[in-house]
Design a protein around this motif. Structure first.
Motif, short mmCIF file in Angstrom:
data_model
loop_
_atom_site.label_atom_id
_atom_site.label_comp_id
_atom_site.label_asym_id
_atom_site.label_seq_id
_atom_site.Cartn_x
_atom_site.Cartn_y
_atom_site.Cartn_z
N GLU B 468 37.45 63.99 26.09
CA GLU B 468 38.09 64.67 27.23
C GLU B 468 38.94 65.84 26.76
O GLU B 468 38.96 66.90 27.38
N LEU B 469 39.65 65.63 25.66
CA LEU B 469 40.51 66.68 25.12
C LEU B 469 39.67 67.89 24.72
O LEU B 469 40.02 69.04 25.04
N VAL B 470 38.59 67.65 24.02
CA VAL B 470 37.74 68.74 23.55
C VAL B 470 37.14 69.50 24.74
O VAL B 470 37.14 70.73 24.79
N GLN B 471 36.69 68.76 25.73
CA GLN B 471 36.12 69.36 26.94
C GLN B 471 37.18 70.20 27.67
O GLN B 471 36.92 71.34 28.05
N ALA B 472 38.36 69.61 27.84
CA ALA B 472 39.42 70.32 28.57
C ALA B 472 39.87 71.57 27.82
O ALA B 472 40.15 72.60 28.43
N ALA B 473 39.92 71.49 26.50
CA ALA B 473 40.42 72.62 25.72
C ALA B 473 39.39 73.74 25.65
O ALA B 473 39.75 74.92 25.74
N SER B 474 38.11 73.37 25.47
CA SER B 474 37.12 74.39 25.14
C SER B 474 35.98 74.50 26.13
O SER B 474 35.09 75.34 25.96
N GLY B 475 35.99 73.63 27.15
CA GLY B 475 34.94 73.73 28.16
C GLY B 475 33.62 73.12 27.75
O GLY B 475 32.63 73.22 28.48
N GLU B 476 33.56 72.51 26.58
CA GLU B 476 32.31 71.84 26.16
C GLU B 476 32.63 70.76 25.13
O GLU B 476 33.74 70.67 24.63
#
Lengths: 496, 496
Positions: B468-476
């Motif tokens: 979730e963190l990676v998705q929220a930070a970078s969009g993927e």
């Protein structure tokens, strides 16, 4: 022995936690950046609270009662006596009072740091009144449990077994000759001008010199360190003793002698009996005995003609040759007597006056004979009478100068002068046994002296009571005449 | 919310104890003299044991079960998820296994320190076999509780949610292009000679330069320190972060870049959400995300053309002018690629090969597909295949070089390369949002970059799962192509 064993296990556990608190406290004073303070205070309070609960838990009382019926050898009995003392001291106060006093004390101390600078007696007095109120409650409770007077019950925390009747006897003696001695010495010193050392003295060079002195004094650098803090102290744990000093680039003299002083504390800690570490009986006997070690190293050895002869070449080597660095001038410099406002800056002749004054005031305060508002006038009178100094209106260099009262450490001050007296007594005693003692000091060889201290004080830890320790070490009870002789020898007759 | 509240109070208490353990651990590595070690180890073990009992106590399990039925807001739910994770990890092993593993681990690590120097594989293997045996037991127990494979159950301690199927996917990609890239870059670098900086570089000057770089990187010196230890690390507590480095007077380059690396870890810790400190949800997300911060600061920023342009004048000012200190030469110097024996000395291009090799071996070892005796041959084969290096018979610079396996920290190694991949992804993302990013770095202005990291990573702590963190930070999701692009841009095309 089951119950005794349970007690020793509990105290071993407390010793482990105490280790971490001690290192965290050292770090707080030497290393910690400002923003770490709240988290540190909370962490230490959490573990401190746990230690209090572990020492006062109901089962501990049961073990203690049962252990007193068990068959124990002499050393175990001594340990049990010290365990009992720790437990009873911890159990004497309800947790509510401990918390209230801690809170009032840290409020008072925290505010004092700025109030002192601003000479704000009225503001300080407000907080101090609350501390005194709670300390009187504490003294009352401790007095009820111990059967002592309220002041004696507090002093007993620092000087187990010492009573104010005895302190009065010792201080009455002091009072009868000290003011005259101070006057005579000052007059005599007027005709002996001293060459002032010329700075600057770099921090790095002072540190090297300090470490040199510590090594000379037998400090074990594999079991300790030297660092910097704003108020010098000797902390850490017996296995890892942490000394601190502070450096003033205008003058190397205070830091050098401060390091020697703390090294006295350190050698005591480094040489407590290893086999018993973790048990109360392995701890230093009292604050006065501890101070007797630091003052032995600083006053009996450090400022002596013999040691200054030994150190003079090293001082010149460190900072470069100066006229001030002759052995005789260094001796004159390090034995100047001058009444002043500040206790911690006082020479060894005027120092006891500062202590007597505080003792008289704090005793009356705890016993309810005076109130906080009476302190400034009493301070002024006594400074006038003992040292001929006027402190009227100058609270910051008068009754607001010390940290001790801010958190309610009433009963501590006598330890300083008891320590000076013990130190003189030890010195006298060693001198009887080692005929070329001064020559050994001048040669920088403190091995025989250290051996005596180790056998008579350090290794004895708390196996004996203080009077037993003094008797065993010196063949007599505490005798103030050795302190008088020491001061007269050095300051009137210029020997030693 | 009563039960949730009880859990938060318990974890607050554990946080306080953790503070003291952390500072004591830092002190042990930076300040403590040799003879203090036994007492320190005993004290830390005592408090560590208490923490384990407090986290695994029966009431904690009851509170957890009841708290899961309570009404909690989103942040509280996230905190409860992390609390549950901590409790389950702590409860997964019987105390006997924890003790046996700790004992075997410290025996193996202690002996390794001399065995490594003596290239004594046989001696080391004996101890390691016991560690592997106990780690397999641990993995099996954790696998049973979590439903994961044994290796995944261990890796989950460091990288919650990461699975070896995913690591395989990422490393398969790496394996397909990395060996060729290493070869191509080495060939290209042969035609670009580098001027070596000429020492000596004094410790004091290196320290000044390191502190300058830390300030540039935004380190808060009121909430942390820089000291020396034989193995650099970032320790302490979020309120007081303690970095270390080591100095080699022949070369300043490693210490400078090491300090920048640790500052990445430090800024994460210094900027975790203050309001939640003490609760598990306030902690850094994973070892890989932590490493993404240190590698972001070291690799993405520190070794970039832009930052080295900014730092070059300061380097020349610190050590005096040298031909080596032109921005271009410093860039060539700091981006040299050379396959070598030692992981911790490796450049960012060859580093992933060291990690893949260890991952493959430790995974097979934990899963029981190979035995300790198989390690040297596998090491030799894989070093040959990934880096063209012969380690036959050279155990000390081969399979005995790392500390991780000595105490059974299997599952940790992938974090390093996951961190490198995350860091490249963050950089790509920030570059999309800040059009003049390179110009800002060259001007020494990292404020906008720090703001992105703070918003996207630091302040997020463990409120989100890693995906979730990676998705929220970078969009993927984690995408290894950014790491490949980064290496190709820098090492093939010499941009950045």
């Amino acid at each position: 022995m089951d119950n005794y064993k349970k007690l020793t296990e509990r105290f071993q556990q407390l010793h482990h936690y105490g280790h971490l608190l001690s290192i965290a406290g050292w770090d707080q004073a030497t290393m910690m950046p400002a923003k770490g303070n709240d988290a540190r205070a909370n962490a230490m309070a959490e573990l401190g609270g746990l230690c209090h609960r572990l020492a006062t838990a109901e089962e501990v009382g049961d073990w203690l009662a049962a252990a007193e019926q068990e068959t124990l050898d002499n050393e175990q009995q001594a340990n049990l006596r010290e365990i009992k003392r720790d437990i009873e001291n911890a159990r004497a106060l309800p947790e509510s009072l401990v918390l209230a006093k801690t809170k009032a004390g840290s409020k008072c101390e925290h505010a004092w740091r700025t109030q002192r600078q601003e000479n704000d007696w009225a503001g300080f007095a407000d907080n101090l009144k609350e501390v005194v109120k709670l300390s009187r409650e504490e003294a009352q409770l401790r007095a009820e449990k111990t059967g002592l007077s309220p002041y004696d019950a507090l002093m007993d925390l620092y000087e187990p077994g010492m009573r104010s009747a005895e302190v009065d006897r010792l201080f009455d003696d002091l009072r009868s000759w000290l003011p005259d001695l101070i006057q005579t010495v000052q007059d005599a010193q007027k005709s002996r001008p001293v060459v002032e050392p010329q700075g600057p003295f770099s921090v790095e060079q002072q540190k090297q010199l300090g470490k040199h002195a510590m090594e000379l004094m037998g400090f074990d650098f594999e079991a300790g360190r030297l660092d910097v803090s704003s108020h010098p102290f000797c902390g850490g744990v017996p296995e890892d003793v942490r000394l601190t000093t502070r450096y003033n680039t205008d003058s190397f003299a205070e830091s050098l002698m401060g390091v020697i002083h703390e090294t006295g504390h350190a050698r005591y800690e480094q040489n407590l009996p290893k086999a018993w570490l973790g048990q109360p009986v392995s701890e230093a006997r009292s604050m006065g005995i501890h101070e007797s070690q630091s003052l032995f190293f600083e006053m009996q050895i450090g400022r002596s003609r013999s040691l200054l002869k030994h150190l003079a070449p090293q001082i010149a080597l460190t900072f470069g040759e100066q006229d001030a660095f002759t052995p005789d001038n260094l001796y004159q410099y390090y034995t100047r007597v001058e009444p002043g406002f500040i206790r911690v800056d006082a020479d060894e002749v005027t120092y006891p006056a500062h202590v007597m004054l505080r003792y008289e005031i704090e005793k009356a305060l705890v016993e309810g004979e005076i109130e906080v508002d009476d302190i400034p006038d009493l301070w002024q009178q006594k400074m006038q009478s003992y040292l001929g100094i006027d402190t009227a209106g100058n609270f910051k260099d008068g009754c607001m100068q010390d940290i001790h009262w801010t958190d309610g450490s009433f009963g501590y001050f006598p330890s300083y002068t008891l320590g000076a007296m013990y130190a003189a007594q030890w010195f006298h005693c060693i001198q009887q046994q080692i005929s070329d003692m001064e020559a050994q000091i001048e040669a920088g060889d403190l091995s025989q002296i250290s051996q005596w201290l180790s056998d008579s004080i350090w290794q004895k830890a708390s196996f004996l009571t203080t009077p037993e320790l003094v008797q065993a070490a010196s063949g007599e009870a505490l005798n103030p005449q050795y302190f008088r002789q020491h001061l007269e020898n050095r300051y009137l007759h210029q020997v030693r």
